[in-house]
Motif scaffolding. Structure first.
Motif, short mmCIF file in Angstrom:
data_model
loop_
_atom_site.label_atom_id
_atom_site.label_comp_id
_atom_site.label_asym_id
_atom_site.label_seq_id
_atom_site.Cartn_x
_atom_site.Cartn_y
_atom_site.Cartn_z
N GLY A 68 35.17 -9.71 35.52
CA GLY A 68 35.30 -8.90 36.73
C GLY A 68 36.08 -9.62 37.82
N ARG A 69 36.43 -8.85 38.82
CA ARG A 69 37.20 -9.40 39.94
C ARG A 69 36.32 -10.31 40.79
NH1 ARG A 69 39.72 -5.72 44.81
NH2 ARG A 69 40.63 -7.43 46.03
N LYS A 70 36.84 -11.46 41.15
CA LYS A 70 36.10 -12.37 42.02
C LYS A 70 36.14 -11.87 43.46
CE LYS A 70 36.86 -16.59 39.34
NZ LYS A 70 37.37 -17.98 39.38
N GLY A 71 35.01 -12.05 44.17
CA GLY A 71 34.95 -11.63 45.56
C GLY A 71 35.29 -12.77 46.49
N VAL A 72 35.97 -12.45 47.58
CA VAL A 72 36.27 -13.46 48.60
C VAL A 72 34.98 -13.79 49.34
CG1 VAL A 72 37.61 -13.98 50.66
CG2 VAL A 72 38.62 -12.59 48.84
N LEU A 73 34.71 -15.07 49.53
CA LEU A 73 33.49 -15.50 50.20
C LEU A 73 33.70 -15.54 51.71
CD1 LEU A 73 32.47 -18.45 47.85
CD2 LEU A 73 31.42 -16.18 47.95
N VAL A 74 32.66 -15.15 52.44
CA VAL A 74 32.71 -15.24 53.89
C VAL A 74 31.63 -16.23 54.35
CG1 VAL A 74 33.69 -12.97 54.29
CG2 VAL A 74 31.21 -13.22 54.18
N ASN A 75 31.93 -16.91 55.45
CA ASN A 75 31.06 -17.97 55.98
C ASN A 75 30.82 -17.75 57.47
OD1 ASN A 75 31.34 -20.36 53.68
ND2 ASN A 75 33.20 -19.14 53.91
N PHE A 76 29.65 -18.11 57.94
CA PHE A 76 29.35 -18.10 59.37
C PHE A 76 29.98 -19.33 60.01
CE2 PHE A 76 26.47 -19.27 62.93
CZ PHE A 76 26.61 -18.12 63.70
N ASP A 77 30.58 -19.16 61.19
CA ASP A 77 31.17 -20.28 61.91
C ASP A 77 30.29 -20.65 63.10
OD1 ASP A 77 32.67 -22.20 63.13
OD2 ASP A 77 34.31 -20.88 63.74
N PRO A 78 29.43 -21.66 62.97
CA PRO A 78 28.52 -22.00 64.07
C PRO A 78 29.24 -22.53 65.30
CG PRO A 78 28.40 -23.67 62.36
CD PRO A 78 29.25 -22.57 61.81
N ASP A 79 30.48 -22.98 65.13
CA ASP A 79 31.22 -23.51 66.26
C ASP A 79 32.13 -22.47 66.91
OD1 ASP A 79 30.07 -26.02 65.90
OD2 ASP A 79 31.57 -26.61 64.44
N HIS A 80 31.93 -21.20 66.51
CA HIS A 80 32.68 -20.12 67.17
C HIS A 80 32.35 -20.08 68.66
CE1 HIS A 80 34.22 -16.12 68.06
NE2 HIS A 80 33.03 -15.77 68.52
N GLY A 81 31.11 -20.41 69.00
CA GLY A 81 30.70 -20.49 70.40
C GLY A 81 29.88 -21.73 70.63
N LEU A 82 29.99 -22.32 71.82
CA LEU A 82 29.27 -23.53 72.16
C LEU A 82 28.55 -23.34 73.49
CD1 LEU A 82 32.11 -26.08 71.33
CD2 LEU A 82 30.12 -25.57 69.89
N GLY A 83 27.54 -24.15 73.71
CA GLY A 83 26.80 -24.08 74.96
C GLY A 83 26.41 -25.46 75.45
N ILE A 84 26.12 -25.54 76.74
CA ILE A 84 25.63 -26.77 77.35
C ILE A 84 24.14 -26.58 77.64
CG2 ILE A 84 25.81 -28.36 79.29
CD1 ILE A 84 28.29 -28.33 77.55
N GLY A 85 23.32 -27.52 77.19
CA GLY A 85 21.90 -27.49 77.48
C GLY A 85 21.52 -28.70 78.32
N ILE A 86 20.70 -28.48 79.35
CA ILE A 86 20.36 -29.56 80.27
C ILE A 86 18.87 -29.58 80.54
CG2 ILE A 86 20.75 -30.52 82.58
CD1 ILE A 86 23.45 -29.01 82.57
N ASP A 87 18.28 -30.76 80.44
CA ASP A 87 16.89 -30.99 80.85
C ASP A 87 16.95 -31.74 82.17
OD1 ASP A 87 14.17 -31.32 81.03
OD2 ASP A 87 14.07 -32.94 79.56
N LEU A 88 16.63 -31.03 83.25
CA LEU A 88 16.76 -31.58 84.60
C LEU A 88 15.42 -32.11 85.06
CD1 LEU A 88 18.26 -32.00 87.26
CD2 LEU A 88 17.91 -29.57 87.76
N GLY A 89 15.27 -33.43 85.06
CA GLY A 89 14.00 -34.05 85.43
C GLY A 89 14.06 -34.75 86.77
N GLY A 90 12.90 -35.14 87.25
CA GLY A 90 12.82 -35.82 88.53
C GLY A 90 13.33 -37.25 88.51
N THR A 91 13.37 -37.87 87.31
CA THR A 91 13.85 -39.25 87.20
C THR A 91 15.11 -39.37 86.35
OG1 THR A 91 12.39 -39.66 85.31
CG2 THR A 91 11.54 -40.21 87.50
#
Length: 395
Positions: A68-91
């Protein structure tokens, strides 16, 4: 007749397909159709849309096992979007970079700024964030969101710190999300730091697959976050979990606990120091007290035992109200839990019943928990179609 049903169904199907690809890629279109139960034609249309969005990409071919015909594989791209996370503490302030899988890609820490005004603080904070973005060469077109975990009572919907930490300057009624968004041109999500840490524990820590739990942070101060029946509890004014203000006896009603809550006075790093000074006149840091207690010095050992007993009472109250499955401890004082946790657990075993019994555990994520949690909270807002914890409600 609801004319929006087809569009709603299409969005639901697209979300299902995206999450199947994210969790199982690489996959062929035929494999996606089989896993989702969605027709091949609909899957192909959705995959085409996701490829156009560039949140997935094609790579390689599936094995057919025959002629049979082989199917093209698709993949998730986790780096399609990025974010900044910050833990803002007193010290200290911890900056992180995360992707669409809520994985932490980079991290940096610096001391909290020794400034006295809100404007000075936000100016330096904005500059530090910009420097972090530039140092890690984050493409601005990929930067989708910034999440900040901060002490105090936070309105996560408006992005306002209602009542903040005394260790941060003028940290009350501050529209922090709007202030930073206007300076950095990025969407900003705000949450209380202990609540963010609980979400982190749900994602990567001791609260995975748990539907009712409490995270208690014992550091300089005292706070908690609650998960009940799969929902993060915030309360009508976002003050759920302010357990530092619990009282335990009638005489406590006559005292002024506005600056430091009653429970916090007995069960926190600053509370330990205050109790030693009250009982002996000596000045000792929480670290020194815990070290002295480990050496079985009488007075330090006495105030640590007192901490254990008040902590037990607080936990019993939480358990009897919410019937949680787990209690997790985090924070600087909690790292010395070997000094007091056996006493706490023995007390709990004595006073709880078969249907309310809990075991108190220490966070293994520690300072990573709020970073994972704020990443999850931010992604849930800007990418609601990605389902990380489908059985829970975190926003």
């Amino acid at each position: 007749m609801n004319l929006n049903v087809p569009n709603t169904l299409r969005r639901m199907n697209a979300s299902v397909v995206l999450n199947v690809i994210r969790q199982n890629s690489p996959l062929s279109r035929a494999q996606i159709a089989k896993l989702t139960g969605i027709t091949k034609a609909t899957v192909s249309e959705i995959v085409s849309d996701l490829l156009d969005e560039k949140i997935i990409y094609e790579s390689g071919f599936s094995e057919t096992g025959g002629l049979g015909r082989k199917g093209v594989l698709v993949n998730f791209d986790p780096d399609h979007g990025l974010g900044i996370g910050i833990d803002l503490g007193g010290t200290k302030i911890t900056f992180s970079l995360f992707n669409l899988n809520a994985e932490i890609l980079a991290q940096r820490q610096e001391p909290t700024y020794p400034v006295t005004t809100r404007i000075e603080f936000i100016d330096r904070f904005s500059a530090s964030i910009q420097a972090f973005i530039e140092y890690h060469q984050v493409p601005r077109e990929k930067l989708r969101v910034m999440g900040i975990a901060t002490p105090g009572i936070v309105n996560h919907l408006s992005g306002v710190v209602l009542e903040g930490s005394p260790n941060l300057p003028e940290w009350d009624n501050i529209p922090l999300a709007a202030e930073l968004s206007s300076r950095l041109n990025i969407r900003v999500i705000l949450e209380n730091d202990i609540r963010a840490a609980l979400v982190g524990e749900m994602w990567r820590g001791k609260c995975r697959h748990v539907h009712s739990a409490a995270l208690i942070g014992i550091g300089t101060g005292l706070g908690a976050a609650l998960l009940v029946d799969g929902k993060i509890i915030r309360g009508v004014n976002n003050a759920a979990g302010e357990i530092g203000y619990m009282m335990f006896e009638r005489s406590h009603l006559s005292q002024n606990w506005r600056n430091k809550g009653c429970f916090e006075n007995y069960c926190s790093g600053s509370g330990l120091s205050g109790r030693i000074e009250e009982l002996s006149g000596a000045s000792m840091s929480a670290k020194e007290i815990l070290q002295a207690a480990a050496s079985r010095e009488h007075l330090p050992n006495q105030v640590v035992e007192e901490l254990a007993d008040y902590l037990t009472i607080g936990i019993i109250n939480i358990v009897n109200i919410a019937n949680v499955e787990k209690i997790i401890l985090t924070g600087g004082v909690a790292q010395s839990a070997a000094l007091f946790l056996p006493r706490v657990q023995a007390n709990l075993d004595r006073h709880l019943f078969a249907n309310t019994r809990v075991f108190v555990e220490l966070s293994e994520l520690k300072e990573q928990a709020p970073l994972y949690g704020i990443a999850m909270l931010a992604l849930d807002v800007v990418y609601p179609s990605i389902h990380f914890m489908p059985d829970t409600q975190i926003n």
